[in-house]
Design an enzyme around this catalytic site. Structure first.
Site, PDB file in Angstrom:
ATOM      1  N   ARG A   1       0.734  -1.167  -0.047  1.00 30.41           N
ATOM      2  CA  ARG A   1      -0.063  -0.056   0.043  1.00 30.41           C
ATOM      3  C   ARG A   1       0.917   1.287  -0.015  1.00 30.41           C
ATOM      4  O   ARG A   1       0.375   2.348  -0.590  1.00 30.41           O
ATOM      5  CB  ARG A   1      -0.698  -0.147   1.371  1.00 30.41           C
ATOM      6  CG  ARG A   1      -1.850   1.207   1.143  1.00 30.41           C
ATOM      7  CD  ARG A   1      -2.738   1.058   2.570  1.00 30.41           C
ATOM      8  NE  ARG A   1      -1.972   1.371   3.661  1.00 30.41           N
ATOM      9  CZ  ARG A   1      -2.165   0.957   4.885  1.00 30.41           C
ATOM     10  NH1 ARG A   1      -2.872  -0.069   5.342  1.00 30.41           N
ATOM     11  NH2 ARG A   1      -1.061   1.325   5.640  1.00 30.41           N
TER      12      ARG A   1
ATOM     13  N   TYR B   1     -14.192  21.342 -10.911  1.00 32.07           N
ATOM     14  CA  TYR B   1     -14.682  20.309 -10.973  1.00 32.07           C
ATOM     15  C   TYR B   1     -15.946  19.801 -10.169  1.00 32.07           C
ATOM     16  O   TYR B   1     -15.597  20.039  -8.658  1.00 32.07           O
ATOM     17  CB  TYR B   1     -13.821  18.902 -10.899  1.00 32.07           C
ATOM     18  CG  TYR B   1     -14.254  17.658 -11.140  1.00 32.07           C
ATOM     19  CD1 TYR B   1     -14.797  17.170 -12.173  1.00 32.07           C
ATOM     20  CD2 TYR B   1     -13.931  16.665 -10.194  1.00 32.07           C
ATOM     21  CE1 TYR B   1     -15.376  15.829 -12.449  1.00 32.07           C
ATOM     22  CE2 TYR B   1     -14.244  15.344 -10.310  1.00 32.07           C
ATOM     23  CZ  TYR B   1     -15.004  14.849 -11.073  1.00 32.07           C
ATOM     24  OH  TYR B   1     -15.255  13.821 -11.457  1.00 32.07           O
TER      25      TYR B   1
ATOM     26  N   ASP C   1      -5.736  21.699 -10.732  1.00 40.30           N
ATOM     27  CA  ASP C   1      -6.335  20.579 -11.355  1.00 40.30           C
ATOM     28  C   ASP C   1      -6.059  20.674 -12.804  1.00 40.30           C
ATOM     29  O   ASP C   1      -6.619  21.641 -13.606  1.00 40.30           O
ATOM     30  CB  ASP C   1      -7.796  20.410 -11.036  1.00 40.30           C
ATOM     31  CG  ASP C   1      -8.288  19.258 -11.681  1.00 40.30           C
ATOM     32  OD1 ASP C   1      -7.801  18.765 -12.751  1.00 40.30           O
ATOM     33  OD2 ASP C   1      -9.660  18.652 -11.256  1.00 40.30           O
TER      34      ASP C   1
ATOM     35  N   LYS D   1      -8.570  10.269 -17.158  1.00 42.33           N
ATOM     36  CA  LYS D   1      -9.221  10.837 -18.352  1.00 42.33           C
ATOM     37  C   LYS D   1      -8.077  10.710 -19.435  1.00 42.33           C
ATOM     38  O   LYS D   1      -7.881   9.623 -20.117  1.00 42.33           O
ATOM     39  CB  LYS D   1      -9.226  12.415 -18.168  1.00 42.33           C
ATOM     40  CG  LYS D   1     -10.178  12.731 -16.996  1.00 42.33           C
ATOM     41  CD  LYS D   1     -11.642  12.381 -16.941  1.00 42.33           C
ATOM     42  CE  LYS D   1     -12.419  12.366 -16.055  1.00 42.33           C
ATOM     43  NZ  LYS D   1     -12.643  13.095 -15.215  1.00 42.33           N
TER      44      LYS D   1
HETATM   45  C1  LIG Z   1     -12.997  13.509 -13.814  1.00 43.50           C
HETATM   46  C2  LIG Z   1     -12.278  14.542 -13.149  1.00 43.50           C
HETATM   47  C3  LIG Z   1     -11.722  14.581 -11.725  1.00 43.50           C
HETATM   48  C4  LIG Z   1     -11.623  13.236 -10.937  1.00 43.50           C
HETATM   49  O1  LIG Z   1     -11.060  12.270 -11.464  1.00 43.50           O
HETATM   50  P1  LIG Z   1     -11.623  10.815 -11.198  1.00 43.50           P
HETATM   51  O2  LIG Z   1     -10.270  10.185 -11.587  1.00 43.50           O
HETATM   52  O3  LIG Z   1     -12.808  10.427 -11.840  1.00 43.50           O
HETATM   53  O4  LIG Z   1     -11.807  10.865  -9.507  1.00 43.50           O
HETATM   54  C5  LIG Z   1     -10.970  15.609 -11.505  1.00 43.50           C
HETATM   55  N1  LIG Z   1     -10.867  16.823 -12.147  1.00 43.50           N
HETATM   56  C6  LIG Z   1     -11.442  16.965 -13.241  1.00 43.50           C
HETATM   57  C7  LIG Z   1     -11.401  18.171 -14.205  1.00 43.50           C
HETATM   58  C8  LIG Z   1     -12.175  15.609 -13.810  1.00 43.50           C
HETATM   59  O5  LIG Z   1     -12.626  15.869 -14.954  1.00 43.50           O
END
Ligand SMILES: *Cc1c(COP(=O)(O)O)cnc(C)c1O
Length: 401
Positions: free
Chosen positions: A62, A115, A189, A214
């Protein structure tokens, strides 16, 4: 003092081919195999006793293993940072980073276009822990200085917003915050840019966060997050917090994340080209009142995007006049290539009618009916034909009504 060397004579796409690999350690295999490891054995008591509990060591699955170390090395290369911490989701990369740097009584500023689940966490657990959360206008620029308080601990950016696509003036925000109080931790982000189109750490952001679910994963089959730090002390703090919180990504997802990284520049070029082509086509449609693509001059922050970004991904939106639900359904229910669903960054195209009204507080949403698109890797003329047929169904439904 970066432990990774970004000053090689090689171009970024070349460096991303090599990042995190170690064929000499794994029988010559090109890829590091997924390490399905929880228990790690110490052959003798002497070795257990002599064990160095450094945060990068392998002692228990972990807390870090060759799979997580390799993915973190790859993402550190991409974001041009010092080191990284991986997480089982992008959201956990965000929540763990916010938790790691805040305590009761602190004040946190978050872009109003963040987000939605980031807001949800900030308004929920973070607020209940006694952290004061405030949202700022994404167009604020250097004006953010007026919102800073003695208790401000973190400024959290996300640009462009992943629903309405306003581009923030990151250099202006970072400059204003850093000169007012260099102890404030700047996080961003960076999922939309996938670490490729924008380099937050080069602009003075301290922690670049991504949902690798993504574009890095790129195939809609992975849940993975990453936080890349510019500074060793920030990394240490994040890593300790991740050990306290028990965050650990699955070996298979880490493997797929690193595998996705290899083809990221090629895929992004295609998303960029096809996305812009579809955006320009939409801008000429009578049904569309506005296209929210940072590459189009109609999009707020277009000039900033041109100055700071190396391109666009495939995610953007368009606005229409208020559309009755049955007419919207006639359009989106019959698409041949655009699937309807959340998420984005995979190889496939997606369509999503959405309403940002409830997701804003600093600046109210005044735009029209919003439809978000992810332009995938299909042939772009097929995608345009699909949208064209969708508008025909929409118009037929509006005429019948
Ligand atoms: C999807 C997304 C997240 C979160 O990602 P996950 O891997 O689904 O938890 C964070 N920021 C943005 C801009 C996103 O599109």
């Amino acid at each position: 003092m970066s432990k990774h060397n970004h000053d090689t004579p090689f171009a970024e796409n070349t460096r991303l081919i090599h990042a995190g690999r170690a064929p000499e350690k794994f029988g010559g295999a090109v890829n590091i195999p997924p390490f399905r490891a929880s228990t790690v054995l110490f052959p003798t008591l002497a070795e257990l006793d002599a064990y160095d509990p450094a945060l990068r060591s392998v002692r228990y699955g972990r807390t870090g293993n060759p799979s997580s170390h390799a993915f973190e090395a790859g993402m550190t290369e991409l974001e041009e940072g010092h080191d990284a911490v991986s997480y089982p989701s992008g959201l956990q990369a965000i929540t763990s980073s916010l938790l790691a740097f805040t305590r009761h009584g602190d004040h946190v500023l978050i872009a109003d276009t963040a987000y939605a689940p980031t807001r949800n966490f900030a308004n929920g657990i973070l607020s209940r822990a006694g952290v004061m959360v405030e949202y700022f206008d994404p167009g604020i620029g250097a004006g953010i200085a007026a919102l800073l308080r003695p208790a401000t601990r973190v400024v959290f950016l996300e640009s462009p917003g992943s629903l309405t696509f306003e581009v923030q003036d990151v250099p202006a925000i970072v400059g204003a915050v850093a000169s007012a109080n260099p102890d404030i931790v700047l996080m961003m982000d960076n999922t939309w840019a996938a670490g490729l189109l924008f380099k937050p750490l080069k602009h003075g952001v301290h922690i670049a966060i991504q949902s690798a679910t993504k574009y890095v994963g790129g195939h809609s089959d992975v849940s993975l997050g990453i936080a890349v730090c510019a500074r060793p002390n920030h990394w240490l703090r994040l890593k300790k917090a991740s050990i306290e919180l028990g965050a650990c990504a699955s070996a298979d997802d880490l493997f797929l994340g690193l595998r996705g990284l290899r083809s990221l520049p090629v895929r992004m070029r295609r998303h960029h080209e096809s996305g812009l082509r579809v955006a320009h086509w939409l801008a000429a449609r009578p049904e569309v009142t506005r296209v929210r693509h940072p590459g189009l001059s109609s999009c707020p922050g277009h000039e900033t995007w041109k100055r700071d970004f190396a391109g666009a991904c495939g995610l953007f939106a368009f606005e229409m006049a208020p559309t009755p639900r049955p007419a919207m359904a006639a359009m989106v229910d019959g698409m041949a290539h655009f699937g309807m669903g959340y998420s984005w960054g995979g190889f496939e195209s997606l369509i999503l009618p959405s309403n940002p009204s409830s997701l804003r507080s600093a600046v109210p949403w005044t735009g029209g009916e919003l439809v978000r698109l992810h332009v995938g890797l299909e042939d772009v003329e097929d995608l345009i034909a699909d949208l064209d047929a969708g508008f025909a169904r929409l118009n037929a439904a509006l005429e019948q009504a």
